[in-house]
Design a protein around this motif. Structure first.
Motif, PDB file in Angstrom:
ATOM      1  N   GLY A   1      -6.238 -11.999  17.304  1.00 51.16           N
ATOM      2  CA  GLY A   1      -7.505 -11.715  16.696  1.00 51.16           C
ATOM      3  C   GLY A   1      -7.837 -11.025  15.580  1.00 51.16           C
ATOM      4  N   ILE A   2      -9.146 -10.521  15.110  1.00 56.05           N
ATOM      5  CA  ILE A   2      -9.342  -9.890  13.702  1.00 56.05           C
ATOM      6  C   ILE A   2      -8.617  -8.622  13.683  1.00 56.05           C
ATOM      7  CG2 ILE A   2     -11.059  -9.212  12.409  1.00 56.05           C
ATOM      8  CD1 ILE A   2     -11.221 -12.389  12.852  1.00 56.05           C
ATOM      9  N   VAL A   3      -8.025  -8.464  12.550  1.00 57.13           N
ATOM     10  CA  VAL A   3      -7.300  -7.151  12.413  1.00 57.13           C
ATOM     11  C   VAL A   3      -7.896  -6.804  10.955  1.00 57.13           C
ATOM     12  CG1 VAL A   3      -4.960  -6.238  12.204  1.00 57.13           C
ATOM     13  CG2 VAL A   3      -5.311  -7.838  13.720  1.00 57.13           C
ATOM     14  N   GLU A   4      -7.984  -5.535  11.104  1.00 57.98           N
ATOM     15  CA  GLU A   4      -8.542  -4.825   9.614  1.00 57.98           C
ATOM     16  C   GLU A   4      -7.394  -4.111   9.245  1.00 57.98           C
ATOM     17  OE1 GLU A   4     -11.815  -1.996   7.760  1.00 57.98           O
ATOM     18  OE2 GLU A   4     -12.021  -2.449   9.885  1.00 57.98           O
ATOM     19  N   MET A   5      -7.070  -4.161   7.841  1.00 59.14           N
ATOM     20  CA  MET A   5      -5.676  -3.848   7.207  1.00 59.14           C
ATOM     21  C   MET A   5      -6.156  -2.999   5.787  1.00 59.14           C
ATOM     22  SD  MET A   5      -2.963  -6.830   8.252  1.00 59.14           S
ATOM     23  CE  MET A   5      -3.537  -7.801   7.002  1.00 59.14           C
ATOM     24  N   ASN A   6      -5.242  -1.858   5.920  1.00 61.72           N
ATOM     25  CA  ASN A   6      -5.301  -1.236   4.356  1.00 61.72           C
ATOM     26  C   ASN A   6      -4.158  -1.839   3.757  1.00 61.72           C
ATOM     27  OD1 ASN A   6      -3.136   0.131   5.735  1.00 61.72           O
ATOM     28  ND2 ASN A   6      -4.290   2.136   5.750  1.00 61.72           N
ATOM     29  N   GLY A   7      -3.636  -1.216   2.511  1.00 63.85           N
ATOM     30  CA  GLY A   7      -2.506  -1.739   1.887  1.00 63.85           C
ATOM     31  C   GLY A   7      -1.080  -1.476   2.649  1.00 63.85           C
ATOM     32  N   ASP A   8      -0.721  -0.425   3.180  1.00 65.92           N
ATOM     33  CA  ASP A   8       0.182  -0.192   3.812  1.00 65.92           C
ATOM     34  C   ASP A   8       0.407  -1.067   5.111  1.00 65.92           C
ATOM     35  OD1 ASP A   8       2.681   1.563   3.940  1.00 65.92           O
ATOM     36  OD2 ASP A   8       1.983   2.032   5.743  1.00 65.92           O
TER      37      ASP A   8
ATOM     38  N   ASP B   1       3.870  -6.472  -3.878  1.00 63.49           N
ATOM     39  CA  ASP B   1       3.216  -5.269  -4.070  1.00 63.49           C
ATOM     40  C   ASP B   1       1.950  -5.167  -4.741  1.00 63.49           C
ATOM     41  OD1 ASP B   1       5.365  -4.055  -2.862  1.00 63.49           O
ATOM     42  OD2 ASP B   1       6.580  -3.281  -4.458  1.00 63.49           O
ATOM     43  N   GLY B   2       1.679  -6.105  -5.582  1.00 62.13           N
ATOM     44  CA  GLY B   2       0.473  -6.421  -6.005  1.00 62.13           C
ATOM     45  C   GLY B   2      -0.610  -6.616  -5.356  1.00 62.13           C
ATOM     46  N   LEU B   3      -0.486  -7.382  -4.507  1.00 61.84           N
ATOM     47  CA  LEU B   3      -1.463  -7.647  -3.142  1.00 61.84           C
ATOM     48  C   LEU B   3      -1.641  -6.310  -2.427  1.00 61.84           C
ATOM     49  CD1 LEU B   3      -0.208 -11.172  -1.721  1.00 61.84           C
ATOM     50  CD2 LEU B   3      -1.546 -10.865  -3.559  1.00 61.84           C
ATOM     51  N   VAL B   4      -0.909  -5.794  -2.413  1.00 56.37           N
ATOM     52  CA  VAL B   4      -1.077  -4.750  -1.590  1.00 56.37           C
ATOM     53  C   VAL B   4      -1.973  -3.464  -2.235  1.00 56.37           C
ATOM     54  CG1 VAL B   4       0.088  -2.329  -0.398  1.00 56.37           C
ATOM     55  CG2 VAL B   4       1.091  -4.688  -0.297  1.00 56.37           C
ATOM     56  N   GLU B   5      -1.576  -3.261  -3.447  1.00 53.39           N
ATOM     57  CA  GLU B   5      -2.456  -2.794  -4.698  1.00 53.39           C
ATOM     58  C   GLU B   5      -4.015  -3.212  -4.525  1.00 53.39           C
ATOM     59  OE1 GLU B   5      -0.850  -1.541  -8.439  1.00 53.39           O
ATOM     60  OE2 GLU B   5       1.061  -1.957  -7.650  1.00 53.39           O
ATOM     61  N   LEU B   6      -4.221  -4.317  -4.530  1.00 58.23           N
ATOM     62  CA  LEU B   6      -5.327  -5.243  -4.542  1.00 58.23           C
ATOM     63  C   LEU B   6      -6.071  -4.878  -3.188  1.00 58.23           C
ATOM     64  CD1 LEU B   6      -4.792  -8.819  -5.822  1.00 58.23           C
ATOM     65  CD2 LEU B   6      -6.123  -6.912  -6.636  1.00 58.23           C
ATOM     66  N   VAL B   7      -5.367  -4.665  -2.166  1.00 55.08           N
ATOM     67  CA  VAL B   7      -5.969  -4.366  -0.818  1.00 55.08           C
ATOM     68  C   VAL B   7      -6.469  -2.793  -0.852  1.00 55.08           C
ATOM     69  CG1 VAL B   7      -5.508  -3.992   1.711  1.00 55.08           C
ATOM     70  CG2 VAL B   7      -4.710  -6.012   0.482  1.00 55.08           C
ATOM     71  N   ASP B   8      -5.720  -2.178  -1.330  1.00 57.41           N
ATOM     72  CA  ASP B   8      -6.167  -0.743  -1.486  1.00 57.41           C
ATOM     73  C   ASP B   8      -7.371  -0.515  -2.413  1.00 57.41           C
ATOM     74  OD1 ASP B   8      -4.287   0.490   0.356  1.00 57.41           O
ATOM     75  OD2 ASP B   8      -2.684   0.772  -0.993  1.00 57.41           O
ATOM     76  N   GLU B   9      -7.311  -1.299  -3.381  1.00 57.58           N
ATOM     77  CA  GLU B   9      -8.254  -1.107  -4.375  1.00 57.58           C
ATOM     78  C   GLU B   9      -9.802  -1.660  -3.686  1.00 57.58           C
ATOM     79  OE1 GLU B   9     -10.486  -0.528  -8.043  1.00 57.58           O
ATOM     80  OE2 GLU B   9      -8.443  -0.277  -7.412  1.00 57.58           O
ATOM     81  N   LEU B  10      -9.775  -2.562  -2.791  1.00 62.53           N
ATOM     82  CA  LEU B  10     -10.939  -3.159  -2.130  1.00 62.53           C
ATOM     83  C   LEU B  10     -11.293  -2.318  -0.937  1.00 62.53           C
ATOM     84  CD1 LEU B  10      -9.990  -7.010  -1.931  1.00 62.53           C
ATOM     85  CD2 LEU B  10     -11.584  -5.974  -3.369  1.00 62.53           C
ATOM     86  N   GLY B  11     -10.278  -1.622  -0.619  1.00 63.93           N
ATOM     87  CA  GLY B  11     -10.693  -0.628   0.928  1.00 63.93           C
ATOM     88  C   GLY B  11      -9.748  -1.332   1.970  1.00 63.93           C
ATOM     89  N   THR B  12     -10.210  -2.241   2.359  1.00 62.92           N
ATOM     90  CA  THR B  12      -9.505  -3.086   3.701  1.00 62.92           C
ATOM     91  C   THR B  12      -9.666  -4.596   3.582  1.00 62.92           C
ATOM     92  OG1 THR B  12     -11.158  -2.549   5.018  1.00 62.92           O
ATOM     93  CG2 THR B  12      -9.725  -0.973   5.078  1.00 62.92           C
TER      94      THR B  12
END
Length: 306
Positions: A186-193, A156-167
């Motif tokens: 291919g290339i996929v952009e992702m938020n935390g969820d 879950d901490g990795l997900v929080e890091l993603v949200d802190e970074l944006g995507t």
């Protein structure tokens, strides 16, 4: 150096959580003393958690001499039915002599002796039974190696890091769709969820848990690539707070600095290996049975090459 007094066993998951910390803490060294000091306090007061199984003095000697080091990486999944278990288990060897990293991934269902519990069980249960202490001892016993450092991080901490970074962006190799998101090749952009959906999918991946482990590594790489960018510097304190809440390690801040200075070139050459075995049900429970020769192969990948 080896801890020769330890009883030998009967039988012999580039970029990873510890490098996240190294890059985030040290990659912006010119930022400000206040940020540096905050990072130091976070590591030493929130993340630092030694275990008795690891000889700290010996490890610091090896670090000072820039000898090869083995780092146990534990990804703790907080799914309701897996709470407290290490669903990602990897041993990473940093070898400054060859400027190389070797990552050996251990499937979570691997059946082995749980050291300190006195039973044979799935290797990921060691963390549930006895935290990092029991996980370190069990992996050492399973592979016949010494662990110098461990790093555990709540997924879950990795997900929080993603949200802190944006995507973050990753290169996806297996296309699938779930109830919320599309994951094309291919290339996929992702938020935390979306990242959480990406790392937890298993049934639609032809490689099963092996594929899941591979995707977890891709997410870590995506976090590092975004976290090390200049644009992420203002978010540094927030990222450190997240790591302080979700990450534990027996490294202190000085260890991290020395590791960065003496071992940073090992990132030039990265090789990965996934331990293989065959599925078997014992008393109605599924296990991965790993043959002795496969354990020996993994052992040889991680012992120091003199």
């Amino acid at each position: 150096m080896k801890r020769s007094e330890r009883k030998k066993p009967r039988r012999l998951w580039l970029k990873i959580p510890v490098i996240i910390v190294i890059l985030l803490v040290l990659g912006v060294g010119a930022y400000a003393f206040s940020v540096y000091n905050n990072a130091k306090n976070t590591v030493n007061e929130k993340m630092h958690d030694p275990v008795e199984t690891i000889d700290t003095d010996l490890t610091k000697e090896k670090l000072k001499a820039t000898e090869p080091l083995n780092v146990l990486l534990l990804g703790i999944d907080s799914e309701d039915d897996q709470r407290g278990r290490s669903d990602a288990i990897m041993v990473m060897q940093l070898d400054p002599k060859t400027d190389a990293i070797t990552i050996v991934s251990i499937p979570r269902d691997t059946r082995t002796e749980i050291v300190g519990k006195g039973i044979d069980d799935k290797i990921n249960h060691a963390y549930a039974f006895g935290g990092a202490e029991m996980s370190v001892a069990t992996v050492e016993n399973f592979l016949g190696i010494d662990i110098d450092y461990y790093v555990s991080i709540n997924m879950d901490g990795l997900v929080e890091l993603v949200d802190e970074l944006g995507t973050i962006t990753i290169s996806n190799e297996v296309a699938w769709t779930d109830s919320k998101y599309d994951f094309p090749e291919g290339i996929v952009e992702m938020n935390g969820d979306k990242t959480m959906s990406y790392v937890r999918m298993r049934k639609k991946d032809p490689m099963g848990d092996f594929g899941r482990t591979h995707r977890q590594r891709k997410v870590i790489e995506g976090i590092i690539n975004e976290g090390a960018s200049v644009g992420s510097v203002p978010k540094f304190s927030g990222m450190m707070d997240i790591l302080g809440t979700n990450m534990s390690t027996n490294m202190d801040f000085d260890d991290m600095k020395q590791l960065f200075s003496g071992y940073k070139d090992t990132r030039r050459n990265v090789s990965e290996y996934m331990i293989a075995g065959s599925g078997q049900k014992i008393d109605g429970i599924y296990y991965l049975i790993v043959p002795d020769e496969e354990v020996q192969k993994a052992h040889e990948l991680l012992v120091s090459k003199e």
